[in-house]
Design an enzyme around this catalytic site. Sequence first.
Site, PDB file in Angstrom:
ATOM      1  N   ASP A 157       0.811  -1.148   0.020  1.00 29.95           N
ATOM      2  CA  ASP A 157       0.120   0.132  -0.209  1.00 29.95           C
ATOM      3  C   ASP A 157       0.846   1.461   0.184  1.00 29.95           C
ATOM      4  OD1 ASP A 157      -2.558  -0.825  -0.100  1.00 29.95           O
ATOM      5  OD2 ASP A 157      -3.058  -1.137   1.942  1.00 29.95           O
ATOM      6  N   VAL A 158       1.866   1.374   0.889  1.00 30.56           N
ATOM      7  CA  VAL A 158       2.673   2.629   1.025  1.00 30.56           C
ATOM      8  C   VAL A 158       3.401   2.880  -0.231  1.00 30.56           C
ATOM      9  CG1 VAL A 158       2.343   2.649   3.596  1.00 30.56           C
ATOM     10  CG2 VAL A 158       4.303   1.402   2.441  1.00 30.56           C
TER      11      VAL A 158
END
Length: 402
Positions: free
Chosen positions: A171-172
């Site tokens: 996600d990041v």
Amino acid sequence: MSQGNYPLRGVRILDMATVLAAPFAATLCGDMGAEVVKLELPVGGDPLRTLAPVHDGNALFWKTANRGKKGISLDVRKPEGRDLFLSLIKDFDVLVENFRTGTLDQWGLGLDVLHTHNPRLIVLRLTGFGQTGPYARRPGFARIFEAMSGFAHLTGEAGGPPQHMNYPLGDVIAGLFGAFSITTALAERNGLAREAQRGVEIDLAATEAMMRLLDPLAAEFKFSGEARERTGSRATYTAPSNVYRSRDGIWITLVGTSDPIFARVCSAMGRPELTTDPRFNSNAQRMQNLKELDAMIESWFLERDFDDLARQLEEQAVPFSRVYSAADVADDPHVLARKALMELVDPVLGAIPVPAPVPRFPGRHFEVPQVGPDTGQHNNEVYGRLGISDERLRALRELRVI
């Protein structure tokens, strides 16, 4: 919160995404000066509010990941909400969304509609697999991106199962590419005269973002016929590079990539003759005799406590680090000297430590942002800028539009 003298000052971003990847992209832009408004459904319900850490009912992940944003609520699926949304976006530069491909079109908010109301609008669409292809409408989460990109195939012990780290890395990473995409599109748009500026659609697939990190692996497979495998913490592209344990139980990462650095490792170990040993006198030879070399280094580490190891490695300028926990990071003198952690102020919890913005711009002041907002916290302020009266806002609340 807009940072008045940071590079993205004056840029307005409407973040209607959920969970982490796309909202993180908007947060990074906020760190660089953009004004970010967070849009949620009137009932809230963003799953990030329930993900650990949650302290005494306070969603720490939400408060930190959405720092600096103003919060509004709006149900764009309702006719009144759709109309209000289309009025709202006229004053924004960027829209960030991460719904499954085609969802906004189903709500009557396709790209053509958005650009009719704001021709300059940049739309970041961050999904698991992109806007096209057979997987376009599949749901996606960080660990799916990590698995499908080939990243998880590399993590874990040799012969053991693949592993995911205890954090949504996929996600990041996608969020980083999202912020990069937004700023790239802004640079292109803003380089034109205003009357010539047009918004664009950004199709960002989180799985492809993870793949982009693994630059040489496809080429390695083509020309060697072998896909790189799991090897624990031991690198198989350079040597020595591994995690070793000291006598007093501390884990240490050491990197001896080049011949000069390997010579310094040998000096620290008191084994300078290894630099001329034909098994170890080049990276290629060290790779062929990797297990034997690692065994020597591992034995040396296990015979000494960390403080002794650190002193000898530092004297020879060998790159190494104790493997830090979050507690170690917060106590490190370099982190403290550079103020790499800052404290958000929460009205309930008080100070909440978070990483400071990256990068920094020397000579410019950065104002510490607010924690992530409550659902609809800034409705009056944001909708007030559109000229909507308090009476109308009350009616919209009763209809559960906001």
